[in-house]
Design a protein around this motif. Structure first.
Motif, PDB file in Angstrom:
ATOM      1  N   PHE A 189       0.857  -1.206   0.000  1.00  0.00           N
ATOM      2  CA  PHE A 189       0.000   0.000   0.000  1.00  0.00           C
ATOM      3  C   PHE A 189       0.890   1.252   0.000  1.00  0.00           C
ATOM      4  O   PHE A 189       0.701   2.169  -0.804  1.00  0.00           O
ATOM      5  CB  PHE A 189      -0.880  -0.054   1.258  1.00  0.00           C
ATOM      6  N   GLY A 190       1.883   1.266   0.894  1.00  0.00           N
ATOM      7  CA  GLY A 190       2.790   2.413   0.985  1.00  0.00           C
ATOM      8  C   GLY A 190       3.539   2.617  -0.319  1.00  0.00           C
ATOM      9  O   GLY A 190       3.699   3.744  -0.798  1.00  0.00           O
ATOM     10  N   LEU A 202      -4.089   5.466  -6.371  1.00  0.00           N
ATOM     11  CA  LEU A 202      -3.258   4.262  -6.439  1.00  0.00           C
ATOM     12  C   LEU A 202      -3.258   3.506  -5.114  1.00  0.00           C
ATOM     13  O   LEU A 202      -3.217   2.268  -5.091  1.00  0.00           O
ATOM     14  CB  LEU A 202      -1.826   4.635  -6.840  1.00  0.00           C
ATOM     15  N   GLY A 203      -3.329   4.272  -4.015  1.00  0.00           N
ATOM     16  CA  GLY A 203      -3.409   3.630  -2.689  1.00  0.00           C
ATOM     17  C   GLY A 203      -4.665   2.781  -2.585  1.00  0.00           C
ATOM     18  O   GLY A 203      -4.648   1.673  -2.034  1.00  0.00           O
ATOM     19  N   ALA A 204      -5.780   3.282  -3.156  1.00  0.00           N
ATOM     20  CA  ALA A 204      -7.050   2.529  -3.109  1.00  0.00           C
ATOM     21  C   ALA A 204      -6.893   1.199  -3.831  1.00  0.00           C
ATOM     22  O   ALA A 204      -7.342   0.151  -3.360  1.00  0.00           O
ATOM     23  CB  ALA A 204      -8.170   3.350  -3.731  1.00  0.00           C
ATOM     24  N   LEU A 205      -6.210   1.248  -4.982  1.00  0.00           N
ATOM     25  CA  LEU A 205      -6.019   0.018  -5.754  1.00  0.00           C
ATOM     26  C   LEU A 205      -5.197  -0.995  -4.937  1.00  0.00           C
ATOM     27  O   LEU A 205      -5.541  -2.180  -4.860  1.00  0.00           O
ATOM     28  CB  LEU A 205      -5.291   0.353  -7.061  1.00  0.00           C
ATOM     29  N   GLY A 243       2.762   6.830  -6.494  1.00  0.00           N
ATOM     30  CA  GLY A 243       1.794   7.692  -7.175  1.00  0.00           C
ATOM     31  C   GLY A 243       2.023   9.142  -6.817  1.00  0.00           C
ATOM     32  O   GLY A 243       2.091  10.036  -7.687  1.00  0.00           O
ATOM     33  N   TRP A 244       2.195   9.358  -5.527  1.00  0.00           N
ATOM     34  CA  TRP A 244       2.392  10.739  -5.057  1.00  0.00           C
ATOM     35  C   TRP A 244       3.695  11.294  -5.633  1.00  0.00           C
ATOM     36  O   TRP A 244       3.748  12.421  -6.109  1.00  0.00           O
ATOM     37  CB  TRP A 244       2.455  10.740  -3.525  1.00  0.00           C
ATOM     38  N   PHE A 245       4.749  10.486  -5.617  1.00  0.00           N
ATOM     39  CA  PHE A 245       6.080  10.911  -6.050  1.00  0.00           C
ATOM     40  C   PHE A 245       6.062  11.266  -7.546  1.00  0.00           C
ATOM     41  O   PHE A 245       6.546  12.317  -7.967  1.00  0.00           O
ATOM     42  CB  PHE A 245       7.056   9.772  -5.771  1.00  0.00           C
ATOM     43  N   ALA A 283     -14.378   6.271  -7.574  1.00  0.00           N
ATOM     44  CA  ALA A 283     -15.036   7.136  -6.580  1.00  0.00           C
ATOM     45  C   ALA A 283     -13.998   8.042  -5.921  1.00  0.00           C
ATOM     46  O   ALA A 283     -14.249   9.249  -5.701  1.00  0.00           O
ATOM     47  CB  ALA A 283     -15.722   6.265  -5.524  1.00  0.00           C
ATOM     48  N   MET A 284     -12.824   7.486  -5.679  1.00  0.00           N
ATOM     49  CA  MET A 284     -11.758   8.257  -5.048  1.00  0.00           C
ATOM     50  C   MET A 284     -11.330   9.394  -5.971  1.00  0.00           C
ATOM     51  O   MET A 284     -11.031  10.502  -5.526  1.00  0.00           O
ATOM     52  CB  MET A 284     -10.584   7.315  -4.765  1.00  0.00           C
TER      53      MET A 284
END
Ligand SMILES: Nc1ncnc2c1ncn2[C@@H]1O[C@H](COP(=O)(O)OP(=O)(O)OP(=O)(O)O)[C@@H](O)[C@H]1O
Length: 584
Positions: free
Chosen positions: A33-34, A288-291, A40-42, A264-265
């Motif tokens: 998850f991390g 991406l975290g949701a996935l 994604g964030w990076f 939805a996210m």
């Protein structure tokens, strides 16, 4: 459910391994998850910074997030590997414990407590059902624990960014991890239960047909048996196909819910980004975290489905474990009496579920070293007498003493260490002549084995075999003749130096020459022991031998054979019949 809770309790001794396995599984899921969320964030941040010009690029710290990505990637791999090791260690420990425990419970049930079971079915319980239960931690406990804890933690991370996002993620995870599997479980309950039943019946049929192959071929019944197994196999394949379809729909549904949650996210986060209340790169983190979060609930569909089969297997295994033992042992046995005379007084025995008494007031006393022939028609209670003496069956009334000590006060194993039983169906084990002899005395050397074979009149036969003591006897002794097998069991008995010898139909079905050899062997083995011979036949009984006739579970006649032959009772009638048959 009760069975599953009980199964859970069996894991108590391995709780450290279990906690370790769950912790490592959780670390794997969270690291994944991390990894995805941070990546994604990076990437999104790098894109934004790239568009923002050289000043922003110079001030952006690339190194910390890059190190974070590497950290999560490494932790994920290491935790997954370590988790597998720990999970399997816990599973193997439980499996070993459960199998030996089940075997230990099976042993005191034999032979009477297992009389109604099919061999293949028992084998299935001991092997397949225990294997399935061994997976309980790996396929059920661990996935549920990891999914529950992981989902809450990941939803909290989301809620720190966007509270609604946390709620939506949790709802998506519950729908994919619980609602969907529960629906597929309901759909799969019937086929899964039927599959377990069919599998066990098919296994029992296969074991029966391998064991009884000669009989099936003789009666040309093999095609019917084959058709039966094929029918069960087709029915099993149909159930398994249905289960696979349900599992496939479950997996597809899981993917659909994951993608809907992601969408939805995107909508929730996108609106916040447009409103300026959420940074753009955070949106990539959420999506991406949701996935990645759905990895935590992906094994739950399988876990729910495995639960049905496990419940059935647990029921079948615990049914054996809970079966009352036919004879309860005292905690310890008294010292072995100096002389071992047997006295039965008013013994009454009724088998569970039977209306009539198998032994109905049996009185019998046999002195040490005495030889007694027990006669009686089929069903008279001869085998029941042996069952009582060997503590295989518990009698309801009367008393049995051995050297003055109540049989009930002696542990079954200690009682049986005083007896040697040679029965018509004595088991030969697939292995060599030596293997089959060493069962009686594992420490016996070659000289002792040959001596026993000499006594049993089998030494010449074994010597003539190219492999000698290593000659293979085959499963149930099929590679040697019935008479040779009988003499091998006598050699086994000769190796076991017990004060009491019981022979159940020792010469039944033998030709006259082999019968004479077996009788000579029995005479040699019986020297210095109490010998109880159970038979239907008068052949070989001398005039002054003691004969006891059982009828309807009690002693009808007891005396010297010569006297009983003239007394006008059952022995007289049997002797007359015997003489008539001999004259024919
Ligand atoms: N395991 C069992 N469960 C229930 N009833 C049994 C069991 N074994 C024997 N019986 C019953 O107990 C009675 C006595 O049987 P037992 O086997 O002692 O007779 P037997 O004299 O040894 O007969 P046979 O010569 O045919 O072996 C019979 O009515 C039989 O049906």
């Amino acid at each position: 459910m009760r069975d599953l809770i009980r199964l859970l309790r069996l894991y108590a001794p391995y709780r450290r391994w279990i906690a370790g396995g769950i912790a490592l599984g959780l670390v794997t899921v969270l690291a994944n998850f991390g990894l995805l969320a941070l990546s994604g964030w990076f990437l999104a941040s790098a894109g934004v910074v790239g568009l923002a010009g050289i000043a922003a690029q110079n001030s952006f710290n690339f190194f910390t997030p890059a190190a974070g990505v590497r950290f999560f990637a490494t932790v994920r791999v290491v935790a997954r590997y370590a988790g597998r090791l720990v999970d399997h260690e816990a599973t193997f420990r439980l499996l070993a414990g459960l199998r030996t425990d089940l075997y230990a419970r099976l042993e005191p049930l034999a032979p009477l407590g297992l009389a109604a079971d099919r061999g293949g079915d028992l084998l299935g319980r001991l092997v397949a059902d225990v294997d399935r239960l061994g997976d309980f931690f790996l396929r059920v406990v661990a996935p549920f624990s990891i999914a529950a804890i992981g989902s809450v933690l990941m939803a909290l991370v989301f809620a720190a960014f966007v509270p609604l996002g946390g709620v939506v993620l949790l709802a998506g995870l519950v729908a994919a991890g619980v609602a969907l599997p529960v629906i597929s479980l309901r759909l799969g309950r019937r086929p899964s239960g039927e599959a377990v039943g069919l599998q066990s019946a098919m296994r029992a049929d296969l074991v029966d047909s391998v064991q009884g192959m000669a009989e099936l071929l003789t009666y040309n019944a093999a095609p019917a048996m084959q058709a039966r197994v094929e029918g069960a196999s087709a029915a099993l394949a149909a159930r398994q196909g249905r289960l696979a379809t349900i599992a496939g729909i479950g997996t597809g549904g899981n993917l659909l819910i994951a993608n809907v949650t992601m969408a939805a996210m995107l909508v929730i986060g996108g609106r916040l980004v447009v409103a300026g209340r959420l940074a753009g790169p955070d949106l990539a983190l959420l999506v991406l975290g949701a996935l990645a979060a759905f990895e935590a609930v992906a094994p739950l569909a399988g876990a729910f489905q495995a639960l049905g089969g496990m419940r059935d297997s647990a029921r079948r295994v615990f049914e054996i474990m809970d079966r009352p033992v036919p004879v309860r042992d005292p905690a310890c046995s008294p010292a072995r009496p100096a002389t071992l005379g047997l006295v039965l007084a008013g013994v009454r025995l009724r088998y569970p579920g039977q209306a009539g008494w198998a032994l109905d007031g049996l009185d019998l006393a046999i002195a040490p070293g005495e030889r007694v022939t027990v006669l009686g028609r089929s069903g008279a209670g001869k085998t029941s007498l042996v069952n009582v003496l060997l503590r295989f069956a518990a009698y309801q009334a009367g008393s049995v003493t051995l050297g003055g000590v109540a049989l009930r006060d002696i542990r079954g194993d200690d009682v049986r260490s005083l007896f040697t039983l040679v029965s018509q169906q004595t088991q030969m084990f697939a292995g060599s002549v030596r293997d089959n002899l060493l069962i009686a005395d594992p420490a016996a050397d070659d000289a002792a084995l040959w001596h026993a074979l000499e006594i049993a009149q089998l030494a010449d036969f074994v010597r003539a075999q190219p492999d000698g003591l290593e000659t293979l006897v085959g499963e149930a002794g099929v590679r040697i003749s019935g008479g040779e097998a009988r003499r091998l069991t006598l050699a086994r008995a000769a190796l076991r130096d017990t004060p009491i010898l019981i022979l159940d139909e020792p010469t039944e079905g033998l030709d006259p020459l082999t019968e004479a050899a077996v009788r000579a062997a029995i005479a040699a083995i019986g020297i210095g022991r109490m010998v109880i011979t159970i038979t239907h036949r008068l052949a070989g009984i001398a005039e002054d031998d003691r004969v006891v006739v059982l009828a309807a579970g009690r002693v009808a006649e007891d005396g010297r054979f010569g006297a009983l032959k003239r007394a006008g009772g059952a022995v007289t009638r049997l002797a007359a019949l015997h003489d008539r048959l001999a004259r024919l």
